[in-house]
Enzyme design. Structure first.
Site, PDB file in Angstrom:
ATOM      1  CB  SER A 247     -19.267 -14.770 -28.377  1.00  0.00           C
ATOM      2  OG  SER A 247     -20.165 -13.705 -28.167  1.00  0.00           O
ATOM      3  CE  LYS A 248     -12.698 -11.813 -23.261  1.00  0.00           C
ATOM      4  NZ  LYS A 248     -11.279 -12.086 -23.432  1.00  0.00           N
ATOM      5  NE  ARG A 249     -17.991  -9.351 -30.578  1.00  0.00           N
ATOM      6  CZ  ARG A 249     -19.093  -9.181 -31.301  1.00  0.00           C
ATOM      7  NH1 ARG A 249     -19.798  -8.092 -31.198  1.00  0.00           N
ATOM      8  NH2 ARG A 249     -19.500 -10.130 -32.136  1.00  0.00           N
TER       9      ARG A 249
END
Ligand code: GLU
Length: 472
Positions: A247-249
């Site tokens: 994930s980007k996060r």
């Protein structure tokens, strides 16, 4: 026949590591057979287009050494290589299918389509398939916008074979009369990929397994045109432990996330090549050339490929160990600057810092932790260390070493090194009884990198001060 593969990213932002893994496999399948690797930019979804994304694609492939033979910037015999520049080709081919009865014009308004969905229709109801030629003409004369839809046979099933997942069959009943050309003249992905792969003479279509269920639609299009189908190679998803998505996060989705943390492109490439492909031997460190040699489609697995960060760290560490000093400094410098460490030291100090920790680094940003662990921690001896220093003879060893160091003008690792032996000679201490007290007294730790190097980094004043503090 020359193998021709294509990487066909959409310019929607940074490159996801799963997508880069597809690019690597696509490249390797071509290069294993001395084939051609094509780069095609799939920008037909104008709403998702991100400015600068094409440059990101170039930069990513370039930095990993995945040189494309044909592409928007390089040209080639099958251009243009950007889909938005191929609109006429899609239009021409969509109309060919209308003429041959494999597609039809659909004038249904968005409102009508929405009401179908509200009524529970899972697919388009084929309303416009039943328009007469005159009705179609009349609507066109009125200037009504239309899309072109593929006419899917209503009975039977469609099968194709994937080299990784085997034979896949879908009931034609389940396939919608999908839109192939939108009213703005842009093709849908589902249509453009077929037209392009055929016109570009692509022999192996390599892509993520999310396309497995759409492929029967493509098979029907190839048949409608009377074209031969390419060989299909669908790749398993890249997931984290437990099947979680990257994930980007969490900062583990994009290639640049890793580059910014100080992972080396060669190491990322090496790691990703092993995600879903098992080498024929137990070799784990591969150059790109070695991968080209070793890579075969039959060793691609169809179970999800687990992105194991420990493994990436291990592989990256192997590459870092081999870096020359200049490259190592370059890798670490941005992190030392960000952490306000570089500003306080000269180049020679930075150089010895990174060299001292070279063998312990998994990735560039770690230099800051290693630095802090050694130089920022409070100097404090624990019970075990104190016990060690309380042994007979230790005081004499520390004193001898202290006096020798005090006489040094240049405080470099080279100058310090012989003094350890000399201190041992003077005090009669050997082996662990020589090295351990010196390490404990100067670094408040029982292990660490090469001692002379660490002492040089600490500097003469600190080292003498610490020795004085421990000598009783
Ligand atoms: N543009 C598609 C994507 O980025 C390409 C899929 C394919 O390789 O056919 O997912």
């Amino acid at each position: 026949m020359t193998v021709r593969t294509r990487f066909a990213p959409s310019p929607t932002g940074f490159i996801h590591v799963g997508n880069l893994r597809s690019a690597i496999f696509t490249y390797l399948i071509a290069k294993h057979d001395n084939g051609t690797f094509v780069l095609r930019i799939e920008d037909t979804d104008q709403e998702r287009y991100v400015e600068g994304a094409v440059d990101t694609i170039y930069y990513t492939l370039d930095s990993c050494g995945l040189t494309w033979d044909e592409g928007p910037d390089k040209g080639g015999d099958y251009g243009p290589y950007i889909q938005s520049e191929r609109k006429d080709l899609y239009k021409e081919h969509a109309h060919k299918l209308v003429a041959s009865g494999h597609a039809y014009k659909c004038f249904c308004t968005p409102e009508r389509l929405a009401s179908l969905r509200d009524k529970g229709y899972a697919k388009y109801d084929r309303h416009c398939l039943h328009l007469t030629a005159e009705e179609v003409q009349a609507k066109e004369d009125q200037g009504l916008p239309y899309v072109i839809r593929q006419k899917v046979p209503q009975d039977g099933s469609t099968s194709f074979t994937c080299q990784v997942y085997g034979e896949i069959t879908i009931d034609n009943k389940e396939i919608e009369d999908q839109v192939i050309l939108k009213s703005d003249g842009y093709p849908t992905y589902n249509f453009a990929n077929v037209v392009d792969d055929h016109l570009m003479n692509i022999t192996h279509v390599v892509r993520g397994n999310e396309y497995l269920t759409s492929t029967p639609k493509y098979t029907l299009l190839y048949r409608a045109f009377g074209w031969d189908e390419p060989t299909y190679v669908h790749l398993p998803h890249v997931v984290k432990e437990g099947g979680k998505k990257l994930s980007k996060r969490e900062g583990d989705a994009y290639y640049t996330d890793f580059v910014h943390k100080g992972y080396l492109p060669e190491a990322i490439l090496n790691f990703l090549a092993l995600l879903g492909w098992s080498p024929p031997t137990n070799q784990e460190i591969f150059t790109l050339e070695e991968l080209e040699q070793a890579f075969t489609i039959d060793r691609i697995n169809n179970s999800p490929a687990v992105f194991d960060i420990q493994k990436l760290n291990w592989i990256n560490a192997q590459y870092i160990k081999k870096l020359d000093t200049q490259d190592l400094i370059e890798l670490c410098m941005p992190h030392l600057i960000d952490a306000n460490i570089a500003q306080d030291h000269d180049e020679a100090w930075i150089e010895s810092l990174v060299k001292t920790f070279q063998d312990r680094l998994d990735y560039g940003a770690q230099i800051v932790d290693l630095h802090d662990e050694f130089f920022d921690q409070e100097y404090r001896l624990d019970d075990e260390m104190n016990e060690f220093l309380a042994q007979d003879g230790v005081n004499e060893t520390l004193q001898a070493f202290r006096d020798l160091l005090a006489g040094l003008d240049a405080f470099t690792a080279q100058d310090i090194k012989p003094l350890i032996k000399q201190a041992g000679k003077q005090s009669g201490a050997k082996g662990k009884m020589l090295f351990m007290p010196l390490r404990i007294a100067t670094t408040a730790s029982m292990h660490g990198p090469d001692l002379p190097q660490v002492l040089a980094l600490l500097g003469k004043d600190t080292v003498l001060e610490r020795l004085d503090q421990t000598i009783k």
